[in-house]
Write a protein that holds these residues in place. Structure first.
Motif, PDB file in Angstrom:
ATOM      1  N   LYS A   1      51.086  46.866  39.168  1.00 53.29           N
ATOM      2  CA  LYS A   1      50.569  45.524  40.123  1.00 53.29           C
ATOM      3  C   LYS A   1      49.214  45.350  38.969  1.00 53.29           C
ATOM      4  O   LYS A   1      49.015  43.527  38.801  1.00 53.29           O
ATOM      5  N   SER A   2      48.080  46.058  39.167  1.00 53.16           N
ATOM      6  CA  SER A   2      46.999  45.194  38.331  1.00 53.16           C
ATOM      7  C   SER A   2      47.133  44.565  36.770  1.00 53.16           C
ATOM      8  O   SER A   2      46.976  43.677  36.458  1.00 53.16           O
ATOM      9  N   ILE A   3      48.617  45.342  36.048  1.00 56.38           N
ATOM     10  CA  ILE A   3      49.078  44.646  35.302  1.00 56.38           C
ATOM     11  C   ILE A   3      49.160  42.875  35.267  1.00 56.38           C
ATOM     12  O   ILE A   3      49.281  42.022  34.273  1.00 56.38           O
ATOM     13  N   GLU A   4      50.101  43.164  36.010  1.00 52.85           N
ATOM     14  CA  GLU A   4      51.055  41.779  36.864  1.00 52.85           C
ATOM     15  C   GLU A   4      49.794  40.785  36.913  1.00 52.85           C
ATOM     16  O   GLU A   4      50.078  39.277  36.744  1.00 52.85           O
ATOM     17  N   VAL A   5      49.373  41.044  38.498  1.00 49.04           N
ATOM     18  CA  VAL A   5      47.978  40.062  38.343  1.00 49.04           C
ATOM     19  C   VAL A   5      47.062  40.259  37.262  1.00 49.04           C
ATOM     20  O   VAL A   5      45.838  39.083  38.016  1.00 49.04           O
ATOM     21  N   GLY A   6      47.244  41.360  36.408  1.00 47.25           N
ATOM     22  CA  GLY A   6      45.694  40.940  35.727  1.00 47.25           C
ATOM     23  C   GLY A   6      44.717  41.219  36.316  1.00 47.25           C
ATOM     24  O   GLY A   6      43.482  40.845  35.759  1.00 47.25           O
ATOM     25  N   VAL A   7      44.299  42.177  37.024  1.00 47.35           N
ATOM     26  CA  VAL A   7      42.914  41.990  37.846  1.00 47.35           C
ATOM     27  C   VAL A   7      43.089  43.952  38.122  1.00 47.35           C
ATOM     28  O   VAL A   7      44.261  44.324  38.552  1.00 47.35           O
TER      29      VAL A   7
END
Length: 50
Positions: free
Chosen positions: A2-8
């Protein structure tokens, strides 16, 4: 990932209780300037003899 998907990251890495830059600047040393405009630091800061 999820971190990679949303960038944070999923959590905050900023430590709490830090002093803002303006507050630090208000208590920072404001050295007097010599006739050439160069800051004159306190004699206690002279460590050339060490």
């Amino acid at each position: 990932m999820k971190s990679i998907e949303v960038g944070v990251l999923p959590f905050d890495l900023r430590p709490e209780g830090l002093t803002p830059c303006d507050a630090i600047a208000s208590i920072a040393l404001k050295a007097p300037l010599d006739e050439d405009g160069v800051p004159v630091l306190p004699g206690a800061w002279d460590n050339e003899g060490e």
